[in-house]
Scaffold this active site. Structure first.
Site, PDB file in Angstrom:
ATOM      1  N   LYS A 182       0.816  -1.218   0.000  1.00  0.00           N
ATOM      2  CA  LYS A 182       0.000   0.000   0.000  1.00  0.00           C
ATOM      3  C   LYS A 182       0.849   1.267   0.000  1.00  0.00           C
ATOM      4  CE  LYS A 182      -0.745   0.361   5.001  1.00  0.00           C
ATOM      5  NZ  LYS A 182      -0.023   1.636   5.171  1.00  0.00           N
ATOM      6  N   THR A 183       2.020   1.227   0.679  1.00  0.00           N
ATOM      7  CA  THR A 183       2.882   2.414   0.683  1.00  0.00           C
ATOM      8  C   THR A 183       3.393   2.699  -0.721  1.00  0.00           C
ATOM      9  OG1 THR A 183       3.562   1.923   2.946  1.00  0.00           O
ATOM     10  CG2 THR A 183       4.932   3.458   1.702  1.00  0.00           C
ATOM     11  N   ASP A 195      -3.937   7.429   4.654  1.00  0.00           N
ATOM     12  CA  ASP A 195      -3.431   6.082   4.907  1.00  0.00           C
ATOM     13  C   ASP A 195      -4.073   5.529   6.180  1.00  0.00           C
ATOM     14  OD1 ASP A 195      -1.924   3.796   4.695  1.00  0.00           O
ATOM     15  OD2 ASP A 195      -0.071   4.700   5.439  1.00  0.00           O
ATOM     16  N   GLU A 196      -4.127   4.202   6.298  1.00  0.00           N
ATOM     17  CA  GLU A 196      -4.649   3.528   7.503  1.00  0.00           C
ATOM     18  C   GLU A 196      -6.032   4.071   7.877  1.00  0.00           C
ATOM     19  OE1 GLU A 196      -3.165   1.015   8.433  1.00  0.00           O
ATOM     20  OE2 GLU A 196      -0.986   1.203   8.303  1.00  0.00           O
ATOM     21  N   GLN A 243      -7.352  -5.032   9.810  1.00  0.00           N
ATOM     22  CA  GLN A 243      -6.292  -4.589  10.714  1.00  0.00           C
ATOM     23  C   GLN A 243      -6.741  -3.413  11.586  1.00  0.00           C
ATOM     24  OE1 GLN A 243      -2.153  -4.701   9.051  1.00  0.00           O
ATOM     25  NE2 GLN A 243      -3.199  -5.032   7.098  1.00  0.00           N
ATOM     26  N   ARG A 277       2.795 -10.086  10.500  1.00  0.00           N
ATOM     27  CA  ARG A 277       4.084  -9.380  10.616  1.00  0.00           C
ATOM     28  C   ARG A 277       5.240 -10.306  10.240  1.00  0.00           C
ATOM     29  NH1 ARG A 277       2.177  -5.334   9.537  1.00  0.00           N
ATOM     30  NH2 ARG A 277       0.328  -6.626   9.291  1.00  0.00           N
TER      31      ARG A 277
END
Length: 765
Positions: free
Chosen positions: A46-47, A237-238, A268, A623
């Site tokens: 996504k980044t 973002d997020e 998330q 992770r």
């Protein structure tokens, strides 16, 4: 990540921009107009999408950097995004002529308020209060209102004030809403006076940064319109982590052009306890019916086993949008589910696993992370890591900027910048000790209220009017003179120079040297590190660096922001802090009912609260890049009592064919190993199931995890042993046998200890 279908007629610049993107990522990068929701699964890049999309807007000439707003949740992420975007534009040959607006929500709002907060009767050099500063102000208000803080805990009022601000509600809003159950009449009274006192101190708390910006936009529509016109394109973002006030700010700013792109993953969303509202992302299509939804479903981080296992786990949630995470990575190793007798054996298994993996693989300490549900779980892990001499760092423990000596010196710097900062003044008025007692401080505070003076003004007024005895009056005058001198002499100086002026004039370091204790010397080391931080800030920010910008940056910084890639240590952190990070090898410990999922975080009758716990488990699992270990204990000590809980239900939601379940609780005898499958080691499985496993084969593949002997360790004089707290030593005396056997150990630092062998947690070296 390669785009297999090269579009016809594509320009070289476009090909350069999309060459390392997959089709879904390309779609997200090139969908520039109108509302867009990018559902980005864990590890799906996504980044990369955010940075390429912003670069694409600039490269195509649709907007200048000044007209694009990008909002993320940590300073580290913001800086990384800015660095990547500049590199992309440089590779495309696109020059940058204006400043990028890439900020956290709090930093963005602080930036806006510095320009226009005077319209709300604040000065632009306002201070930013952290939680402890805010709590001090709440206590002052309770005292003014004669509210007993033993009966009515200040932290309860603090929490309700913060919640009101997250919802965008001022005291007068709450008074109008009789049915609103957030605050009763007493709490509203506290909230109202708190706001008055904060304005007098020209200070904002963290919630104010967003709430006052929202208030500014509501009261002054021309200010809102200025930013609406400026930000033609907005990216967030997020988005699943936004709370209500953040949602309101985004809706306000995006209303004019409606070119809003939000990126997130509802799977998330793990921060409801601090106000995050998952409905913001789930209802995006209702807010923007014309919006486009793009799914990023290719995971580039983890093995197929980890991706498939975590996807199966999260599929048990109902509060989610349908997406199927997949990967082209190799299958990798099975996930190890390990049962141990107690938390000490669990920690020993983790430490030995790290040691063995480092022997057989090119891993470094920084490749390992240990996640737990609560901070309290770290102590036993720390004991074992120390005793095995493995370097480690806790992220989210005692934060550097929360240490006493750091807060003391920062309080001086804050008062130099903003003398109306009452909380900071109270902190330093007798630090270092100068004989100004609690009664004198209370007298100043009351005089401040009665005379409508700031605390800073009241210090001198109390002394001049002899409202305290002559000795105290002299000390108050000396204190005010010190501050006045510092404020006058520090005009035009760099932040690092001001810092040294404070240390010299207050004799803070000199007093620590005079103490000459290990604690005082450690505090001097911390002050030296603060000096390093200020100088590094000045190097990085150049001409923009000043005391105000430095204080603002450290007020907004987080633990994750301070993690350095070059640090080589095993990382310990709570699962909540792990979000956004990744490691080759991850250990998730404490997978037991009541601990994870936490009995304090969910109501068994409320399936939605359980779903957040499951999302937290999903975050922890995703992770891991290569190896994942999930452990649980048969019993665990809680408040001094041994408690037993069944394995976490989440383990039962992972497909068996993706896991290797192992238990060190039941140990087969030598004879049992040759009796065939009927007597194989039975491994505990969640949900009451049990099955056999080839524990012998696993022991050969990863030795030293357990001793398959029936007999307990037989301690003898001269034996070398290791204790999780005291380290390595030699037994010099053995008394008794069996349950009552005692051993005396001399450790490397010449410390002698006697233990009951059964409970000593000693292991042979």
């Amino acid at each position: 990540m390669l785009n297999s279908s090269e579009p016809q007629g594509a320009t070289p610049q476009r090909l350069n921009l999309i060459q390392n993107l997959n089709p879904s990522q390309i779609e997200a990068v090139e969908q520039l107009e109108g509302p867009v929701l990018v559902l980005a699964g864990a590890g799906s890049g996504k980044t990369r999408v955010l940075t390429h999309r912003l670069a694409n807007l600039v490269a195509q000439g649709l907007a200048t950097p000044h007209e694009i707003l990008a909002v993320t949740f940590t300073n580290k992420a913001a800086k990384e995004m800015e660095h990547r975007i500049l590199n992309i534009l440089s590779s495309l040959g696109v020059p940058i002529y204006s400043q990028l607006w890439i900020n956290t929500f709090h930093a963005l709002c602080a930036r806006i308020l510095r320009q226009d907060i005077h319209l709300l009767d604040y000065q632009p050099f306002f201070a930013i209060y952290d939680d402890s500063d805010q709590l001090s102000m709440v206590k002052k208000v309770l005292n003014q209102l004669n509210i007993n803080d033993k009966i009515y805990p200040p932290k309860s009022f603090q929490s309700r004030i913060n919640e009101a601000k997250r919802l965008g509600l001022a005291p007068e809003d709450l008074l109008k809403r009789a049915s609103f159950n957030l605050m009763d009449e007493k709490a509203i009274q506290v909230y109202s006076l708190y706001e008055t006192e904060m304005r007098k101190a020209n200070s904002l708390d963290f919630g104010d940064l967003l709430f006052k910006t929202y208030e500014l936009f509501r009261v002054y529509p021309e200010i809102l319109n200025k930013y609406q016109q400026q930000f033609r394109y907005i990216m967030v973002d997020e988005y699943q982590d936004t709370n209500h006030i953040q949602y309101l700010l985004v809706q306000m700013l995006a209303k004019e052009h409606r070119n809003l792109c939000v990126v997130g993953d509802e799977d998330q969303s793990i921060y409801s306890w601090r106000g995050a509202d998952i409905s913001n992302i789930l209802t995006f299509e209702k807010d923007f019916p014309e919006g486009k939804v793009i799914k990023l479903e290719t995971n580039y981080r983890s093995t197929q086993t980890i991706v498939n296992a975590s996807s199966k786990l999260i599929s048990h949630n109902s509060q989610r949008k349908e997406k199927v995470l997949r990967t082209d990575n190799p299958p990798g190793e099975k996930i190890i589910l390990r049962e141990e007798m107690n938390e000490y054996e669990e920690a020993r298994f983790v430490v030995r696993s790290i040691e063995d993996l480092m022997k057989d693989n090119p891993y470094q300490f920084k490749d390992f992370a240990i996640f737990y549900r609560t901070n309290a779980q770290s102590r036993v892990l720390e004991d074992l890591l120390r005793s095995h001499s493995l370097p480690y760092k806790i992220v989210g423990g005692m934060k550097f900027y929360e240490r006493m000596e750091i807060k003391d010196v920062l309080a001086y710097l804050k008062v130099i910048m903003n003398p109306a900062d009452e909380v900071s003044l109270k902190r330093i008025i007798n630090t270092p000790a100068r004989g100004i007692g609690k009664t004198t401080v209370e007298r100043i505070e009351q005089h401040s209220i009665d005379s409508n003076l700031s605390f800073y003004e009241a210090v001198l007024s109390v002394a001049e009017q002899r409202l305290v005895h002559s000795g105290a009056a002299k000390k108050l005058v000396a204190f005010r003179n010190l501050l006045d001198l510092l404020r006058a002499d520090c005009q035009g100086l760099k932040a690092s120079e001001i810092y040294h002026q404070v240390l010299d004039r207050t004799e803070y370091v000199l007093r620590l040297k005079e103490e000459n204790t290990p604690e005082s010397l450690a505090r001097i080391d911390n002050l030296e590190e603060l000096d390093n931080a200020i100088r590094q800030f000045e190097q990085e920010r150049g001409e923009e660096a000043n005391l105000q910008s430095f204080l603002e940056e450290i007020a907004l910084i987080s633990d994750v922001d301070r993690m350095q890639d070059e640090d080589n240590f095993v990382t310990l952190m709570t699962l909540h802090i792990s979000k956004g990070l990744e490691f080759p090898v991850v250990f998730m410990v404490g997978l037991e009912e009541g601990l994870f999922p936490s009995s304090r975080s969910y109501d068994p009758s409320d399936p939605e609260s359980l779903e957040e716990e499951r999302r937290l488990c999903y975050v922890g699992m995703t992770r891991a890049r290569e190896r994942l270990f999930m452990t649980y204990a048969r019993s665990r000590r809680v408040w001094g009592q041994e408690q037993s809980h069944p394995p976490s239900r989440f383990l039962d939601e992972i497909p068996e064919d993706l896991t290797l379940r192992l238990s060190a609780v039941r140990r087969p005898s030598f004879v049992d190993r040759f009796r065939g499958s009927a007597s194989d080691e039975t491994l505990a499985a969640p949900g009451g199931r049990s099955r056999s496993a080839a524990s012998e084969d696993f022991a050969q593949a990863m030795p030293n995890y357990e001793d398959f002997s029936d007999e307990a360790v037989s301690f003898k004089k001269g034996m070398r042993v290791r204790h999780p707290t005291f380290g390595v030593g030699s037994i010099y005396q053995v008394e008794g046998s069996g349950e009552l056997q005692k051993v005396s150990v001399m450790f490397a630092d010449r410390t002698a200890k006697k233990f009951v062998a059964k409970y000593a947690r000693l292991e042979r070296v």
